[in-house]
Design a protein around this motif. Structure first.
Motif, PDB file in Angstrom:
ATOM      1  N   ASP A 119       0.834  -1.195   0.000  1.00  0.00           N
ATOM      2  CA  ASP A 119       0.000   0.000   0.000  1.00  0.00           C
ATOM      3  C   ASP A 119       0.872   1.250   0.000  1.00  0.00           C
ATOM      4  OD1 ASP A 119      -2.213   1.559   0.005  1.00  0.00           O
ATOM      5  OD2 ASP A 119      -3.108   0.682   1.797  1.00  0.00           O
ATOM      6  N   LEU A 120       1.392   1.590  -1.187  1.00  0.00           N
ATOM      7  CA  LEU A 120       2.253   2.755  -1.318  1.00  0.00           C
ATOM      8  C   LEU A 120       1.896   3.521  -2.583  1.00  0.00           C
ATOM      9  CD1 LEU A 120       5.916   1.719  -0.421  1.00  0.00           C
ATOM     10  CD2 LEU A 120       4.543   3.473   0.673  1.00  0.00           C
ATOM     11  N   CYS A 121       2.150   4.824  -2.578  1.00  0.00           N
ATOM     12  CA  CYS A 121       1.954   5.608  -3.793  1.00  0.00           C
ATOM     13  C   CYS A 121       3.079   5.293  -4.772  1.00  0.00           C
ATOM     14  CB  CYS A 121       1.920   7.104  -3.483  1.00  0.00           C
ATOM     15  SG  CYS A 121       3.536   7.803  -3.104  1.00  0.00           S
ATOM     16  N   ASN A 122       2.925   5.749  -6.032  1.00  0.00           N
ATOM     17  CA  ASN A 122       3.911   5.389  -7.046  1.00  0.00           C
ATOM     18  C   ASN A 122       5.294   5.932  -6.750  1.00  0.00           C
ATOM     19  OD1 ASN A 122       2.645   7.886  -7.447  1.00  0.00           O
ATOM     20  ND2 ASN A 122       3.142   7.928  -9.611  1.00  0.00           N
ATOM     21  N   HIS A 123       5.387   6.994  -5.964  1.00  0.00           N
ATOM     22  CA  HIS A 123       6.704   7.546  -5.653  1.00  0.00           C
ATOM     23  C   HIS A 123       7.396   6.728  -4.562  1.00  0.00           C
ATOM     24  CE1 HIS A 123       4.221  10.818  -7.342  1.00  0.00           C
ATOM     25  NE2 HIS A 123       5.311  11.018  -8.046  1.00  0.00           N
ATOM     26  N   GLY A 124       6.633   6.257  -3.594  1.00  0.00           N
ATOM     27  CA  GLY A 124       7.227   5.383  -2.592  1.00  0.00           C
ATOM     28  C   GLY A 124       7.589   4.030  -3.163  1.00  0.00           C
ATOM     29  N   VAL A 143       9.906  -4.844 -13.003  1.00  0.00           N
ATOM     30  CA  VAL A 143       8.899  -4.247 -13.885  1.00  0.00           C
ATOM     31  C   VAL A 143       7.498  -4.713 -13.494  1.00  0.00           C
ATOM     32  CG1 VAL A 143       8.001  -4.232 -16.243  1.00  0.00           C
ATOM     33  CG2 VAL A 143      10.438  -3.848 -15.831  1.00  0.00           C
ATOM     34  N   ALA A 144       7.338  -6.018 -13.259  1.00  0.00           N
ATOM     35  CA  ALA A 144       6.038  -6.555 -12.857  1.00  0.00           C
ATOM     36  C   ALA A 144       5.583  -5.930 -11.540  1.00  0.00           C
ATOM     37  CB  ALA A 144       6.113  -8.081 -12.724  1.00  0.00           C
ATOM     38  N   PHE A 145       6.504  -5.766 -10.617  1.00  0.00           N
ATOM     39  CA  PHE A 145       6.217  -5.153  -9.316  1.00  0.00           C
ATOM     40  C   PHE A 145       5.739  -3.716  -9.490  1.00  0.00           C
ATOM     41  CE2 PHE A 145       7.898  -2.644  -5.719  1.00  0.00           C
ATOM     42  CZ  PHE A 145       7.211  -3.234  -4.665  1.00  0.00           C
ATOM     43  N   LEU A 146       6.417  -2.946 -10.352  1.00  0.00           N
ATOM     44  CA  LEU A 146       6.074  -1.539 -10.543  1.00  0.00           C
ATOM     45  C   LEU A 146       4.769  -1.361 -11.313  1.00  0.00           C
ATOM     46  CD1 LEU A 146       9.590  -0.029 -11.410  1.00  0.00           C
ATOM     47  CD2 LEU A 146       8.347   0.146  -9.254  1.00  0.00           C
ATOM     48  N   VAL A 147       4.577  -2.161 -12.368  1.00  0.00           N
ATOM     49  CA  VAL A 147       3.375  -2.012 -13.194  1.00  0.00           C
ATOM     50  C   VAL A 147       2.127  -2.428 -12.410  1.00  0.00           C
ATOM     51  CG1 VAL A 147       2.200  -2.824 -15.282  1.00  0.00           C
ATOM     52  CG2 VAL A 147       4.636  -2.270 -15.354  1.00  0.00           C
ATOM     53  N   ALA A 148       2.260  -3.413 -11.531  1.00  0.00           N
ATOM     54  CA  ALA A 148       1.118  -3.850 -10.720  1.00  0.00           C
ATOM     55  C   ALA A 148       0.784  -2.860  -9.617  1.00  0.00           C
ATOM     56  CB  ALA A 148       1.405  -5.218 -10.102  1.00  0.00           C
ATOM     57  N   SER A 149       1.653  -1.909  -9.370  1.00  0.00           N
ATOM     58  CA  SER A 149       1.458  -0.907  -8.327  1.00  0.00           C
ATOM     59  C   SER A 149       1.216   0.433  -9.004  1.00  0.00           C
ATOM     60  CB  SER A 149       2.720  -0.820  -7.462  1.00  0.00           C
ATOM     61  OG  SER A 149       3.054  -2.083  -6.940  1.00  0.00           O
ATOM     62  N   MET A 316      -2.913   3.470 -16.067  1.00  0.00           N
ATOM     63  CA  MET A 316      -1.798   2.592 -16.413  1.00  0.00           C
ATOM     64  C   MET A 316      -0.645   3.334 -17.069  1.00  0.00           C
ATOM     65  SD  MET A 316      -2.500  -0.324 -15.222  1.00  0.00           S
ATOM     66  CE  MET A 316      -1.097  -1.172 -15.930  1.00  0.00           C
ATOM     67  N   THR A 317      -0.926   4.222 -18.028  1.00  0.00           N
ATOM     68  CA  THR A 317       0.174   4.906 -18.712  1.00  0.00           C
ATOM     69  C   THR A 317       0.805   5.957 -17.813  1.00  0.00           C
ATOM     70  OG1 THR A 317      -1.429   6.408 -19.750  1.00  0.00           O
ATOM     71  CG2 THR A 317      -0.681   4.520 -21.038  1.00  0.00           C
ATOM     72  N   GLY A 318       0.066   6.400 -16.796  1.00  0.00           N
ATOM     73  CA  GLY A 318       0.692   7.286 -15.827  1.00  0.00           C
ATOM     74  C   GLY A 318       1.847   6.611 -15.125  1.00  0.00           C
ATOM     75  N   VAL A 319       1.769   5.271 -14.997  1.00  0.00           N
ATOM     76  CA  VAL A 319       2.853   4.485 -14.397  1.00  0.00           C
ATOM     77  C   VAL A 319       3.875   4.091 -15.464  1.00  0.00           C
ATOM     78  CG1 VAL A 319       3.411   2.331 -13.226  1.00  0.00           C
ATOM     79  CG2 VAL A 319       1.355   3.592 -12.585  1.00  0.00           C
TER      80      VAL A 319
END
Length: 358
Positions: A119-124, A143-149, A316-319
């Motif tokens: 439970d973290l924002c994209n910056h954390g 990559v999988a970790f980041l895209v899923a978050s 999604m594209t924001g990430v």
């Protein structure tokens, strides 16, 4: 318990240079102008918010924008720094055991589940992802970790349910997990084919390693005193500098873009057409919106523009196209190819899914 031979945000330096210059990413004789310059501009904008300002629209807009983004991001950044600090104390073998073997489907699945549940924002989350790479996770797992978050974290999922309903929320979560899984598998395949270089931090597990037994032994040796937590905070700040520099720069850039682009344009120009979808992706690329900010904007694209595909694409594209994330991945891996392949592989998937959702 931790290993600090060199920071993973740079390519490993020769042994002689490491001894001569210390940390290869933060040489003592070089000032990080991007980090400190951005920090000064953010601090200045935050301070101006509380001061009586002259009647200058752009100055007021800058102060308001910095204040809004900082107050939205601060908790995620602090938690991210703390997690990086604690991860620096965890031996690499435990991280690898928790994520599973890199290059395997099970390892990708575990990385996706970690991204969904954390439970973290994209910056954390960026800080944690960078640290996982240093601890030996494969690039596909990162990559999988980041895209899923992170917008499908527990707290933001509840917000999204309230804004767009359970049906669309569950659909978005399922589709984002699907894209994360596919992207992770593709990156692992590219690594096996030699298109991208393997993680130089990869380590093999000891034959006598037993997760719970060794974890119990390690925890028993930890002294949970003030010195321990002070070292965690110090290490977290030190190892998060590479991410913080781009986040602070992103705040400045995002505020400038917001000053020049009216938010009401979303309601007018981002309808459920191919042109509206492409406009949404373009906007998500250039506007730095944290996960808390992207959720209500994405909801507006469903409730006001009647464009569920655009809503999904915006999340999604924001990430996937976020310049902060791309720059951090470039810094972490030391390679532009790794970073630029993230949008190249994920965005086409997003466009196809979003088009059919519309």
């Amino acid at each position: 318990m931790s290993e600090h031979k060199h920071s993973s945000c740079c390519a490993p330096a020769p042994a002689t240079s490491q001894h001569e210059h210390g940390d290869s990413c933060h040489p003592k004789d070089r000032i990080d102008w991007l980090l400190w310059g951005s920090a000064v501009l953010v601090a200045l904008g935050f301070a101006l918010y509380f001061l009586p300002l002259p009647d200058i629209a752009y100055l007021q807009a800058y102060a308001d924008g910095v204040y809004e983004l900082v107050t939205r991001m601060w908790w995620g950044l602090l938690i991210g720094i703390a997690m990086v600090g604690f991860l620096s104390k965890v031996p690499r073998e435990f991280v690898l055991a928790a994520l599973g073997r890199g290059g395997s489907l099970r390892g990708i699945v575990r990385a996706v589940l970690a991204g969904v549940l954390l439970d973290l924002c994209n910056h954390g989350i960026l800080m944690v992802g960078a640290k996982l790479y240093e601890r030996g996770a494969s690039y596909g797992q990162v990559v999988a970790f980041l895209v899923a978050s992170p917008w499908n974290s527990f707290s933001l999922t509840l917000v999204l349910v309230a804004l767009i309903g359970l049906k669309w929320t569950l659909a978005f979560i399922f589709l984002s997990v699907l894209i994360a899984l596919i992207s992770g598998v593709v990156f692992d395949m590219l690594e096996r084919k030699g298109v991208i270089a393997p993680n130089p931090n990869k380590a093999e597990m000891r034959d006598d390693f037993h997760f719970w037994r060794d974890a119990k032994t390690g925890l028993a040796e930890v002294k949970w005193d003030r010195a321990f937590f002070r070292d965690v905070a110090k290490q977290g700040l030190h190892e998060s500098r590479m991410v913080l520099r781009w986040i602070l720069f992103g705040i400045v850039l995002a505020v400038v873009v917001r000053m020049l682009m009216d938010g009401d344009m979303f309601e007018t120009y981002f309808g459920p057409t191919l042109l509206g979808l492409l406009a949404t992706i373009g906007a998500a690329t250039i506007i730095e919106v944290c996960s808390e900010g992207s959720t209500p904007l994405a909801a507006d694209l469903i409730t006001r523009a009647d464009a569920p595909g655009n809503s999904f694409a915006f999340l999604m594209t924001g990430v996937a196209t976020d310049y902060t994330e791309i720059m951090v991945l470039k810094s972490v891996t030391g390679r532009w190819l790794n970073a630029l392949l993230l949008p190249a592989i994920t965005v086409p998937q997003v466009i196809v899914i979003a088009y059919f959702l519309n």
